[in-house]
Design an enzyme around this catalytic site. Structure first.
Site, PDB file in Angstrom:
ATOM      1  N   ASP A  60       5.804  12.031  -6.878  1.00 28.84           N
ATOM      2  CA  ASP A  60       6.114  11.962  -5.453  1.00 28.84           C
ATOM      3  C   ASP A  60       7.535  11.472  -5.201  1.00 28.84           C
ATOM      4  O   ASP A  60       8.228  11.036  -6.125  1.00 28.84           O
ATOM      5  CB  ASP A  60       5.104  11.046  -4.729  1.00 28.84           C
ATOM      6  CG  ASP A  60       4.776   9.796  -5.544  1.00 28.84           C
ATOM      7  OD1 ASP A  60       5.642   9.342  -6.310  1.00 28.84           O
ATOM      8  OD2 ASP A  60       3.655   9.282  -5.421  1.00 28.84           O
ATOM      9  N   ASP A  72      -4.952   0.825  -1.857  1.00 30.46           N
ATOM     10  CA  ASP A  72      -5.864   1.572  -0.981  1.00 30.46           C
ATOM     11  C   ASP A  72      -6.521   2.751  -1.707  1.00 30.46           C
ATOM     12  O   ASP A  72      -7.180   3.571  -1.082  1.00 30.46           O
ATOM     13  CB  ASP A  72      -5.120   2.059   0.282  1.00 30.46           C
ATOM     14  CG  ASP A  72      -4.029   3.077  -0.023  1.00 30.46           C
ATOM     15  OD1 ASP A  72      -3.789   3.383  -1.212  1.00 30.46           O
ATOM     16  OD2 ASP A  72      -3.406   3.577   0.937  1.00 30.46           O
ATOM     17  N   HIS A  75      -4.938   5.168  -3.461  1.00 34.81           N
ATOM     18  CA  HIS A  75      -4.186   6.425  -3.586  1.00 34.81           C
ATOM     19  C   HIS A  75      -3.780   6.696  -5.026  1.00 34.81           C
ATOM     20  O   HIS A  75      -3.596   5.775  -5.822  1.00 34.81           O
ATOM     21  CB  HIS A  75      -2.974   6.473  -2.633  1.00 34.81           C
ATOM     22  CG  HIS A  75      -1.842   5.562  -2.969  1.00 34.81           C
ATOM     23  ND1 HIS A  75      -1.115   4.896  -2.005  1.00 34.81           N
ATOM     24  CD2 HIS A  75      -1.271   5.193  -4.146  1.00 34.81           C
ATOM     25  CE1 HIS A  75      -0.166   4.189  -2.579  1.00 34.81           C
ATOM     26  NE2 HIS A  75      -0.239   4.343  -3.876  1.00 34.81           N
ATOM     27  N   GLU A 103      -3.164   9.490   0.172  1.00 37.14           N
ATOM     28  CA  GLU A 103      -3.772   8.348   0.836  1.00 37.14           C
ATOM     29  C   GLU A 103      -5.245   8.635   1.158  1.00 37.14           C
ATOM     30  O   GLU A 103      -5.686   9.788   1.100  1.00 37.14           O
ATOM     31  CB  GLU A 103      -2.998   8.058   2.132  1.00 37.14           C
ATOM     32  CG  GLU A 103      -1.523   7.697   1.912  1.00 37.14           C
ATOM     33  CD  GLU A 103      -1.324   6.279   1.345  1.00 37.14           C
ATOM     34  OE1 GLU A 103      -2.145   5.818   0.534  1.00 37.14           O
ATOM     35  OE2 GLU A 103      -0.333   5.637   1.734  1.00 37.14           O
TER      36      GLU A 103
HETATM   37  P1  PGA Z   1       2.405  -0.130  -8.331  1.00 35.40           P
HETATM   38  O1  PGA Z   1       2.079   1.171  -7.480  1.00 35.40           O
HETATM   39  O2  PGA Z   1       2.479   0.330  -9.766  1.00 35.40           O
HETATM   40  O3  PGA Z   1       3.732  -0.599  -7.842  1.00 35.40           O
HETATM   41  O4  PGA Z   1       1.296  -1.098  -8.111  1.00 35.40           O
HETATM   42  C1  PGA Z   1       1.044   2.005  -7.876  1.00 35.40           C
HETATM   43  C2  PGA Z   1       0.893   3.162  -6.911  1.00 35.40           C
HETATM   44  O5  PGA Z   1       1.195   2.995  -5.722  1.00 35.40           O
HETATM   45  O6  PGA Z   1       0.451   4.241  -7.346  1.00 35.40           O
END
Ligand code: PGA
Length: 256
Positions: free
Chosen positions: A67, A136, A138, A143
């Site tokens: 992304d 959350d 994702h 999301e």
């Molecule tokens: P993080 O993010 O590794 O910074 O916890 C993970 C994600 O949002 O997929």
């Protein structure tokens, strides 16, 4: 789903790097799906170390990022293009023509998403895709309530994700609202998937992903349907799993 639990994120990240190592050794022109965020940093550092010691050759490898933020130029310090250069790509011998990151400043964002799907197909599909997980649920930036059949497209971030990611920006107001993300179906088409999750703050969502019902409110739960998925956890991220003892007893074998 294969769940492996490690004492800490250091040992878990070395194991994740072993998986990449084995994949590239077996298929030097492997196509990798690659994540950003805090979680994969130690894995990237381990891969860089192995490359600098002459043990890992990325010359024929291709990468596809999951992304990118809409509106951030690749030179913006909080863009995922910048993250990839700073934490991984500048230290290895990958050919930059083989590096793919969605263009968050494309004039035609819809075409950019559709073209990204074509690029993945033309590369022969993704051999091995790494994921983190948001608090959350994702994966990529899919999301809660994302369609399980979704392809690369524009998404709006939840407030929770914008808050979680605000540490990478000057202020919450600077966190973009929109992103381009591989879709859930795009992710599920990868031949092999490895998801990393570390730390206490991921424990609840990790339990929902692995042991909860399949639900679009927990996008990562779709991984229950992928036949070659490995979940790599540290002790803290595994702390809410009811079957934790059982997973801990399983052999930790690098998949073929
Ligand atoms: P993080 O993010 O590794 O910074 O916890 C993970 C994600 O949002 O997929």
């Amino acid at each position: 789903m294969e769940v492996t639990i490690w004492p800490d994120s250091d040992s878990a990240s070395v194991f994740a790097a072993d998986i990449v190592d084995k994949q590239i050794t077996k298929k030097p022109d492997s196509v990798l799906g690659v994540p950003t965020g805090g979680t994969p940093l130690k894995m990237y550092a381990e891969l860089v170390k192995r490359h600098s010691e002459g043990n890992l050759d990325f010359r024929r490898v291709s990468t596809f990022n999951l992304d990118e933020y809409v509106g951030l130029d690749p030179t913006h310090p909080s863009s995922y293009a910048a993250y990839m250069r700073q934490n991984f790509l500048q230290y290895i011998n990958i050919q930059f023509s083989n590096v793919h990151i969605p263009n968050g400043t494309a004039t035609d964002l819809i075409s950019c998403c559709n073209d990204y799907e074509k690029l993945i197909k033309n590369a022969g599909g993704i051999d091995l895709l790494f994921l983190g997980i948001g608090t959350d649920g994702h994966i990529g930036f899919n999301e809660p309530t994302s369609s399980f059949r979704s392809k690369t497209r524009l998404k709006m971030l939840t407030d929770q994700t914008r808050k979680d990611n605000s540490k990478y920006f000057k202020s919450m107001a600077d966190v973009p609202e929109y992103v381009i993300t591989m879709g859930i179906a795009t992710i599920m088409e990868a031949r092999r998937i490895v998801l990393l999750a570390f730390g206490k703050k991921k424990a609840d969502i990790v339990a929902a992903m692995i042991e909860g019902p399949l639900a679009s409110m927990v996008p990562a739960s779709i991984l229950q349907m992928h036949e070659k998925t490995m979940i790599i956890l540290d002790d803290e991220a595994a702390s809410k799993l009811t079957q934790r003892k059982y997973y801990s007893k399983l052999d930790k074998v690098i998949p073929d």
